[in-house]
Design a protein around this motif. Structure first.
Motif, mmCIF file in Angstrom:
data_model
loop_
_atom_site.group_PDB
_atom_site.id
_atom_site.type_symbol
_atom_site.label_atom_id
_atom_site.label_comp_id
_atom_site.label_asym_id
_atom_site.label_seq_id
_atom_site.Cartn_x
_atom_site.Cartn_y
_atom_site.Cartn_z
ATOM 1 N N LEU A 276 11.095 2.324 9.279
ATOM 2 C CA LEU A 276 10.226 3.131 10.144
ATOM 3 C C LEU A 276 8.816 3.221 9.579
ATOM 4 N N ALA A 277 8.701 3.169 8.252
ATOM 5 C CA ALA A 277 7.381 3.237 7.622
ATOM 6 C C ALA A 277 6.521 2.033 7.975
ATOM 7 N N LYS A 278 7.152 0.953 8.424
ATOM 8 C CA LYS A 278 6.410 -0.256 8.771
ATOM 9 C C LYS A 278 5.896 -0.243 10.210
ATOM 10 N N VAL A 279 6.320 0.765 10.991
ATOM 11 C CA VAL A 279 5.878 0.852 12.380
ATOM 12 C C VAL A 279 4.409 1.238 12.415
ATOM 13 N N ARG A 280 3.640 0.559 13.256
ATOM 14 C CA ARG A 280 2.203 0.802 13.360
ATOM 15 C C ARG A 280 1.893 2.271 13.659
ATOM 16 N N ASP A 281 0.961 2.823 12.889
ATOM 17 C CA ASP A 281 0.426 4.174 13.099
ATOM 18 C C ASP A 281 1.398 5.294 12.746
ATOM 19 N N VAL A 282 2.556 4.990 12.184
ATOM 20 C CA VAL A 282 3.459 6.036 11.709
ATOM 21 C C VAL A 282 3.118 6.337 10.256
ATOM 22 N N PRO A 283 2.704 7.579 9.923
ATOM 23 C CA PRO A 283 2.348 7.899 8.537
ATOM 24 C C PRO A 283 3.523 7.637 7.606
ATOM 25 N N SER A 284 3.279 6.950 6.506
ATOM 26 C CA SER A 284 4.367 6.576 5.593
ATOM 27 C C SER A 284 5.089 7.802 5.048
ATOM 28 N N ARG A 285 4.356 8.903 4.845
ATOM 29 C CA ARG A 285 4.993 10.097 4.284
ATOM 30 C C ARG A 285 5.819 10.850 5.322
ATOM 31 N N ARG A 286 5.659 10.498 6.594
ATOM 32 C CA ARG A 286 6.515 11.080 7.635
ATOM 33 C C ARG A 286 7.816 10.292 7.786
ATOM 34 N N ALA A 287 7.814 9.052 7.316
ATOM 35 C CA ALA A 287 8.960 8.175 7.554
ATOM 36 C C ALA A 287 10.249 8.726 6.962
ATOM 37 N N GLY A 288 10.133 9.447 5.845
ATOM 38 C CA GLY A 288 11.328 9.965 5.188
ATOM 39 C C GLY A 288 12.084 10.988 6.030
ATOM 40 N N THR A 289 11.379 11.768 6.833
ATOM 41 C CA THR A 289 12.031 12.785 7.662
ATOM 42 C C THR A 289 12.228 12.327 9.107
ATOM 43 N N LEU A 290 11.743 11.145 9.419
ATOM 44 C CA LEU A 290 11.763 10.685 10.810
ATOM 45 C C LEU A 290 13.179 10.535 11.375
ATOM 46 N N PRO A 291 14.141 9.928 10.662
ATOM 47 C CA PRO A 291 15.489 9.818 11.231
ATOM 48 C C PRO A 291 16.104 11.183 11.552
ATOM 49 N N LEU A 292 15.894 12.171 10.664
ATOM 50 C CA LEU A 292 16.450 13.502 10.925
ATOM 51 C C LEU A 292 15.751 14.175 12.095
ATOM 52 N N ALA A 293 14.438 14.010 12.186
ATOM 53 C CA ALA A 293 13.706 14.579 13.319
ATOM 54 C C ALA A 293 14.228 14.007 14.626
ATOM 55 N N ALA A 294 14.486 12.700 14.625
ATOM 56 C CA ALA A 294 15.026 12.046 15.822
ATOM 57 C C ALA A 294 16.446 12.523 16.116
ATOM 58 N N LEU A 295 17.221 12.762 15.071
ATOM 59 C CA LEU A 295 18.595 13.249 15.256
ATOM 60 C C LEU A 295 18.602 14.640 15.889
ATOM 61 N N ILE A 296 17.711 15.511 15.441
ATOM 62 C CA ILE A 296 17.595 16.846 16.037
ATOM 63 C C ILE A 296 17.198 16.732 17.504
ATOM 64 N N LEU A 297 16.227 15.871 17.788
ATOM 65 C CA LEU A 297 15.784 15.672 19.168
ATOM 66 C C LEU A 297 16.924 15.138 20.026
ATOM 67 N N GLN A 298 17.657 14.171 19.520
ATOM 68 C CA GLN A 298 18.768 13.591 20.271
ATOM 69 C C GLN A 298 19.805 14.658 20.636
ATOM 70 N N ASN A 299 20.111 15.535 19.687
ATOM 71 C CA ASN A 299 21.094 16.600 19.939
ATOM 72 C C ASN A 299 20.626 17.559 21.032
ATOM 73 N N ILE A 300 19.343 17.901 21.013
ATOM 74 C CA ILE A 300 18.799 18.794 22.049
ATOM 75 C C ILE A 300 18.859 18.126 23.408
ATOM 76 N N LEU A 301 18.454 16.859 23.470
ATOM 77 C CA LEU A 301 18.396 16.161 24.754
ATOM 78 C C LEU A 301 19.788 15.957 25.349
ATOM 79 N N LYS A 302 20.798 15.810 24.492
ATOM 80 C CA LYS A 302 22.174 15.688 24.986
ATOM 81 C C LYS A 302 22.597 16.947 25.723
ATOM 82 N N ILE A 303 22.157 18.096 25.206
ATOM 83 C CA ILE A 303 22.523 19.378 25.825
ATOM 84 C C ILE A 303 21.677 19.669 27.044
ATOM 85 N N MET A 304 20.377 19.492 26.912
ATOM 86 C CA MET A 304 19.437 19.944 27.937
ATOM 87 C C MET A 304 19.317 18.985 29.124
#
Length: 531
Positions: A276-304
């Protein structure tokens, strides 16, 4: 709790207050009006300096440092010493910057990590002792309300659920017609979860599901919009922009269908941070938390199961500024406010946009265009003269760049494309230029048609008036059936030259009408002078 009030269209008729160019420049850069917000979050410590408290303030300075205050709070109950020292050093820097900028109005808030940590009070006392900056530790509900203020300030007609994901917590707020309804905070920020569970994804997923199960009203908001806020979710949206090869790489207002967002969140959650850190315009220091952020979002969207997922670049910090506005200021349309300010600073004739809006009204009388377009018509009128200082060969490009990539809020990608295409037409730009094609790709066929008609009408209006409102009173557009008339008062017929005729004909062609110029002799009779 009122979160800002319903946006009402700003009237374009009546008396207009004009401000001199020098006064506007002073207003923007006078440090006595500057307003600074310091946001001490679980992941980052950020300073934002606004030029002043207005409906659409300019950001003079914006800096964040990822200190990671919430990294160990979930596991040890404390902010670790290294993170605290990093935050203190950052705040010392901010204090020096603000002193140098001569900013007096400062509001500093601390969120989840500081309010939950056992050493939070000690940390706040140290900040005030070493920097002189008083810090308010806000509750979860206060944080939620401020995040909602921020979204409403940038998307006035927001209707659905706002989700603000920080490093230590998730705030969920229902917004409807400018008001907050349900609102709560959950201790499931990615930094906090990583500190407590490490890379145990199964346990983290279970913790997220357990927390969201307590939100009994979320499942009942299906088919509403979900507005995402926060650095981690903006990074998720950045990946989505790249994945979809979005035409316009602007995060604010980026919108995708709920089901599609859920699938993309699942894909991101399954990736390794290194990829994910290699994706254009994604801050490298955000990459470490990105999978978890996406997992939280996925869980919300499944419910809502939301209708659409919409990214807001404005959140808590903008919400703090917004809450200080008067009720009257909150009612203003932020796009119209920004367009008016640009016209007053960069246009030649400050009242011209308002007069043009009245002048072109006959063109759209009886139009079946969607209601949202009227405010875009008005915004385009205000912005129609912003490129006059540019080189004649590049005015169209300059105008389109301003709207496509400018820091506007209250508009989405479609709106930017509509105004951009109209501005291209006003300035005589090619319909085949890269930016014109970009604008068209954001619009439906009917929206393209309306933008071109608007641009042609304003291009004619600029030529007729020479930028002065008086001549617009002497020359009028009238539409009757399949015919378009340019009516000229007796004694002012010399205003019509070959260029005016060509532009009238171009407008009529866009509308699939015939056209003529007529001399108004009196209230009851006209004679054709051109046709």
């Amino acid at each position: 709790m009122d979160c800002g009030g319903k946006r009402l269209p700003e009237p374009h008729k009546g008396e207009t207050k004009f401000v001199s160019h020098s006064s506007l420049i002073k207003a923007i850069y006078d440090p006595r009006d500057h307003f600074a917000v310091i946001d001490i979050g679980s992941n980052s410590v950020r300073l934002v300096v606004f030029d002043r408290l207005s409906r659409h303030p300019h950001i003079l300075f914006n800096e964040k440092v990822l200190c990671g205050l919430g990294r160990m709070v979930g596991k040890t109950g404390r902010m670790d010493d290294e993170a605290v020292d990093s935050a203190i050093a950052t705040l010392r820097r901010y204090r020096l910057l603000l002193k140098t900028m001569r900013v007096k109005r400062i509001e500093a808030v601390a969120t989840a990590a500081v309010r939950d940590a056992s050493n939070g009070p000690e940390f706040v006392e140290r900040i005030e002792r070493e920097t002189g900056i008083p810090v308010q530790v806000i509750s979860g509900k206060e944080e939620a309300a401020l995040s909602a203020y921020g979204v409403i300030s940038g998307i006035p007609d927001a209707d659905g659920i706002v989700g603000d994901l920080g490093g230590g917590s998730l705030e969920l707020i229902e917004v409807e017609k400018g008001q907050c309804k349900e609102r709560l905070t959950l201790p499931i920020g990615p930094l906090r979860l990583m500190g407590e569970y490490g890379d145990d994804t199964a346990s983290i997923d279970g913790e997220i599901a357990t927390a969201l199960a307590t939100v009994d009203w979320l499942v009942n908001r299906q088919d509403k919009n979900f507005y995402i806020v926060g650095g981690s979710w903006r990074a998720v949206s950045r990946v989505n922009l790249v994945q979809k090869n979005a035409v316009l790489q602007i995060l604010h207002g980026f919108s995708i269908k709920g089901a599609e967002a859920e699938n993309l969140a699942g894909l991101i959650a399954a990736q390794e941070p290194e990829s994910l850190a290699k994706v254009r315009d994604v801050p490298s220091r955000r990459a470490g938390t990105l999978p978890l952020a996406a997992l939280i979002l996925q869980n919300i969207l499944k419910i809502m199961k939301p209708k659409r997922v919409i990214t807001s670049s404005l959140g808590l910090r903008e919400g703090i500024a917004y809450k200080h506005l008067s009720d009257q200021k909150k009612q203003e349309d932020p796009f119209i406010s920004a367009a008016r300010e640009m016209a007053e600073i960069g246009g030649r004739f400050k009242e011209h946009g308002d007069r043009l809006m009245d002048w072109i009204a006959p063109v759209f009388k009886g139009s079946k265009a969607p209601a949202f377009m009227e405010r875009l018509y008005y915004g385009t009128c205000l912005l129609s003269d912003i490129a006059w200082r540019g080189h004649p060969d590049f005015r169209a490009e300059r105008a389109m760049m301003e709207i496509l990539y400018g820091r506007f809020v209250g508009v989405d990608h479609r709106d930017r494309g509509f105004v951009g295409l109209a501005l291209n037409q006003i300035n005589g730009g090619s319909q085949n230029s890269r930016l014109a094609r970009l604008c068209r790709s954001l619009l439906s066929a009917e929206e393209v048609k309306q933008a071109l008609v608007l641009g042609a009408a304003l291009r004619l209006g600029h030529r007729v008036s020479g930028g002065t409102s008086k001549l617009l009173k002497r020359v009028r557009l009238k539409s009757s059936g399949d015919h378009l008339v340019l009516e000229v008062d007796d004694g002012f017929e010399t205003i019509v030259n070959d260029v005016v005729e060509r532009r009238l004909k171009a407008l009529a062609n866009q509308m699939h009408l015939t056209s003529s110029v007529e001399l108004a002799l009196n209230e009851t009779s006209n004679i054709a002078i051109k046709g």
